[in-house]
Scaffold this motif. Structure first.
Motif, PDB file in Angstrom:
ATOM      1  N   ASN A   1       0.774  -1.311   0.008  1.00 30.04           N
ATOM      2  CA  ASN A   1      -0.051  -0.112   0.009  1.00 30.04           C
ATOM      3  C   ASN A   1       0.932   1.306   0.014  1.00 30.04           C
ATOM      4  O   ASN A   1       2.191   1.259   0.153  1.00 30.04           O
ATOM      5  N   ALA A   2       0.346   2.355   0.035  1.00 27.33           N
ATOM      6  CA  ALA A   2       1.014   3.579   0.070  1.00 27.33           C
ATOM      7  C   ALA A   2       1.710   3.887   1.084  1.00 27.33           C
ATOM      8  O   ALA A   2       2.969   4.486   1.167  1.00 27.33           O
ATOM      9  N   LEU A   3       1.340   3.524   2.450  1.00 23.69           N
ATOM     10  CA  LEU A   3       2.265   3.632   3.358  1.00 23.69           C
ATOM     11  C   LEU A   3       3.297   2.920   3.433  1.00 23.69           C
ATOM     12  O   LEU A   3       4.580   3.547   3.697  1.00 23.69           O
ATOM     13  N   GLU A   4       3.403   1.773   2.874  1.00 20.72           N
ATOM     14  CA  GLU A   4       4.493   1.002   2.960  1.00 20.72           C
ATOM     15  C   GLU A   4       5.445   1.370   2.225  1.00 20.72           C
ATOM     16  O   GLU A   4       6.717   1.283   2.065  1.00 20.72           O
ATOM     17  N   PHE A   5       5.160   1.759   1.052  1.00 20.27           N
ATOM     18  CA  PHE A   5       5.991   2.405  -0.042  1.00 20.27           C
ATOM     19  C   PHE A   5       6.681   3.706   0.394  1.00 20.27           C
ATOM     20  O   PHE A   5       7.903   3.858   0.314  1.00 20.27           O
ATOM     21  N   LEU A   6       5.979   4.549   0.838  1.00 20.81           N
ATOM     22  CA  LEU A   6       6.310   5.915   1.464  1.00 20.81           C
ATOM     23  C   LEU A   6       7.607   5.624   2.711  1.00 20.81           C
ATOM     24  O   LEU A   6       8.648   6.151   2.846  1.00 20.81           O
ATOM     25  N   CYS A   7       7.054   4.566   3.457  1.00 18.30           N
ATOM     26  CA  CYS A   7       8.221   4.369   4.605  1.00 18.30           C
ATOM     27  C   CYS A   7       9.479   3.670   3.871  1.00 18.30           C
ATOM     28  O   CYS A   7      10.794   3.925   4.473  1.00 18.30           O
ATOM     29  N   ASP A   8       9.301   2.847   2.944  1.00 15.24           N
ATOM     30  CA  ASP A   8      10.483   2.237   2.397  1.00 15.24           C
ATOM     31  C   ASP A   8      11.192   3.255   1.807  1.00 15.24           C
ATOM     32  O   ASP A   8      12.307   3.001   1.634  1.00 15.24           O
ATOM     33  N   TYR A   9      10.589   4.159   0.943  1.00 11.65           N
ATOM     34  CA  TYR A   9      11.336   5.256  -0.253  1.00 11.65           C
ATOM     35  C   TYR A   9      11.955   6.182   0.693  1.00 11.65           C
ATOM     36  O   TYR A   9      13.007   6.608   0.300  1.00 11.65           O
ATOM     37  N   PHE A  10      11.426   6.519   1.751  1.00 12.00           N
ATOM     38  CA  PHE A  10      11.912   7.772   2.799  1.00 12.00           C
ATOM     39  C   PHE A  10      12.046   7.076   4.533  1.00 12.00           C
ATOM     40  O   PHE A  10      11.201   7.349   5.032  1.00 12.00           O
ATOM     41  N   PRO A  11      13.130   6.208   4.338  1.00  9.95           N
ATOM     42  CA  PRO A  11      13.386   5.740   5.836  1.00  9.95           C
ATOM     43  C   PRO A  11      13.545   6.455   6.779  1.00  9.95           C
ATOM     44  O   PRO A  11      13.563   6.139   8.117  1.00  9.95           O
ATOM     45  N   GLU A  12      14.015   7.668   6.470  1.00  9.12           N
ATOM     46  CA  GLU A  12      14.252   8.830   7.613  1.00  9.12           C
ATOM     47  C   GLU A  12      12.964   9.249   8.172  1.00  9.12           C
ATOM     48  O   GLU A  12      12.974   9.977   9.216  1.00  9.12           O
ATOM     49  N   VAL A  13      11.706   8.958   7.575  1.00  3.41           N
ATOM     50  CA  VAL A  13      10.393   9.577   8.054  1.00  3.41           C
ATOM     51  C   VAL A  13       9.919   8.552   8.678  1.00  3.41           C
ATOM     52  O   VAL A  13       9.660   7.320   7.966  1.00  3.41           O
ATOM     53  N   SER A  14       9.250   8.673   9.737  1.00  6.93           N
ATOM     54  CA  SER A  14       8.629   7.317  10.433  1.00  6.93           C
ATOM     55  C   SER A  14       7.117   7.012   9.894  1.00  6.93           C
ATOM     56  O   SER A  14       6.447   8.067   9.151  1.00  6.93           O
ATOM     57  N   LEU A  15       7.034   5.857  10.290  1.00  2.09           N
ATOM     58  CA  LEU A  15       5.425   5.453   9.953  1.00  2.09           C
ATOM     59  C   LEU A  15       4.214   6.394  10.480  1.00  2.09           C
ATOM     60  O   LEU A  15       3.456   6.468  10.128  1.00  2.09           O
ATOM     61  N   GLU A  16       4.553   6.559  11.733  1.00  2.41           N
ATOM     62  CA  GLU A  16       3.667   7.579  12.620  1.00  2.41           C
ATOM     63  C   GLU A  16       3.642   8.987  11.721  1.00  2.41           C
ATOM     64  O   GLU A  16       2.576   9.437  11.565  1.00  2.41           O
ATOM     65  N   THR A  17       4.656   9.370  11.155  1.00  2.00           N
ATOM     66  CA  THR A  17       4.727  10.768  10.550  1.00  2.00           C
ATOM     67  C   THR A  17       3.921  10.806   9.403  1.00  2.00           C
ATOM     68  O   THR A  17       2.972  11.738   9.065  1.00  2.00           O
ATOM     69  N   TRP A  18       4.109   9.663   8.533  1.00  2.00           N
ATOM     70  CA  TRP A  18       3.347   9.487   7.241  1.00  2.00           C
ATOM     71  C   TRP A  18       1.798   9.126   7.448  1.00  2.00           C
ATOM     72  O   TRP A  18       1.034   9.685   6.849  1.00  2.00           O
ATOM     73  N   THR A  19       1.507   8.528   8.617  1.00  2.00           N
ATOM     74  CA  THR A  19      -0.023   8.264   8.895  1.00  2.00           C
ATOM     75  C   THR A  19      -0.436   9.457   9.190  1.00  2.00           C
ATOM     76  O   THR A  19      -1.508   9.501   8.812  1.00  2.00           O
ATOM     77  N   GLU A  20       0.029  10.228  10.046  1.00  2.00           N
ATOM     78  CA  GLU A  20      -0.458  11.416  10.514  1.00  2.00           C
ATOM     79  C   GLU A  20      -0.642  12.352   9.325  1.00  2.00           C
ATOM     80  O   GLU A  20      -1.680  13.237   9.352  1.00  2.00           O
ATOM     81  N   ARG A  21       0.310  12.594   8.384  1.00  5.23           N
ATOM     82  CA  ARG A  21       0.293  13.323   7.301  1.00  5.23           C
ATOM     83  C   ARG A  21      -1.061  13.036   6.197  1.00  5.23           C
ATOM     84  O   ARG A  21      -1.904  13.737   5.797  1.00  5.23           O
TER      85      ARG A  21
END
Length: 300
Positions: free
Chosen positions: A31-51
């Motif tokens: 899904n989108a969350l998995e991609f973003l966390c994989d592509y931007f490892p310096e940004v946390s899962l919690e941060t992407w979820t909040e965005r």
């Protein structure tokens, strides 16, 4: 296969910050969350979820993404970049001139022109977008973060190309001032030519044997004890060209943290700016036909 050009951003400019984007490459993500966390490892899962919960991540059609949204190769995802604890640059830019097409600014030392690395809001472009409310404001040339002086920005998409051509065809007359050690055994004016290439150390250029691809005309303006004020007129626009040329002559610019020896990253001292100033810029305006000359109000 190269990705297509960036589509118009569906997210509006927010407080001077335009949305960033990323193309989804070949691969598989649940899904989108998995991609973003994989592509931007310096940004946390919690941060992407909040965005995503704040509707700050969408596709090129303006459809907001949730953590479980499906993605595929070739999609363009837009999001707002954030930098926690961004360093404040304690110097102000000054608008010197503007008309329908151009905005001319005096950039202070230490302020980057565009976002990148650890700088976002503390950049000249974002400050000016916030101040002028012009979303499509675009710099027409480069200026190192450490260098102060004249910067030109395009205000109109329609006329931007005409000004960019001037820089591409070297139809712009740029003058710099630099304070560096006096060179006793050099006759001025001097034409300095050399071949510049990327060095083995990050972001540092070096001179190598071979056909010259850089040229700077150097004049001696005045003597200041052990130092001198030099006027530099670059005929080419290689990265760090002026800094490398003076350093190679035995006169590294005062407070240069890259040449002749690159200091560790993060070694900025706001009390010791690089003594390099983009003093003036002149050209024939491709829209009006007028002779343009802009001069920095800053001094070294």
């Amino acid at each position: 296969m190269p990705m297509p050009s960036k589509p118009p951003p569906p997210l509006p400019t927010r407080d001077g910050v335009s949305a960033s984007f990323v193309w989804v490459p070949e691969g598989y993500w649940e899904n989108a969350l998995e991609f973003l966390c994989d592509y931007f490892p310096e940004v946390s899962l919690e941060t992407w979820t909040e965005r995503m919960q704040k509707r700050e991540v969408c596709d090129s059609n303006g459809h907001f993404l949730s953590p479980i949204s499906q993605i595929k190769r070739g999609m363009c995802l837009f999001y707002y970049r954030e930098i926690p604890n961004e360093i404040k640059i304690p110097f102000c830019e000054h608008i010197l001139f503007q008309d329908e097409h151009l905005l001319v600014v005096d950039k202070p030392h230490f302020l980057p022109v565009t976002p990148g690395g650890g700088y976002l809001r503390e950049t000249l472009l974002v400050r000016l977008k916030r101040r002028t409310q012009i979303d499509h404001l675009t710099p027409l040339h480069r200026l190192d973060r450490e260098t102060a002086g004249i910067m030109l920005f395009s205000k109109q998409v329609q006329s931007r190309g005409a000004y960019q051509v001037l820089f591409q065809h070297q139809q712009i007359d740029k003058t710099y001032h630099a304070l560096a050690p006096h060179l006793d055994h050099v006759s001025f004016p001097l034409q300095k030519k050399s071949r510049l290439v990327e060095g083995p150390q990050f972001f540092v250029m070096q001179e190598v044997p071979g056909e010259a691809n850089s040229e700077t005309q150097i004049h001696l303006l005045e003597r200041r004890g052990a130092f001198s004020m030099y006027e530099l007129r670059p005929r080419t626009g290689k990265k760090h060209q002026l800094r490398v040329h003076l350093a190679s002559l035995g006169a590294p610019i005062i407070n240069d943290t890259f040449y002749p020896i690159a200091l560790p990253h993060g070694s900025d001292d706001f009390e010791k700016p690089l003594k390099l100033l983009a003093k003036s810029i002149a050209f024939t305006d491709p829209i009006t036909g007028e002779s343009r000359h802009f001069e920095s109000q800053l001094t070294l």
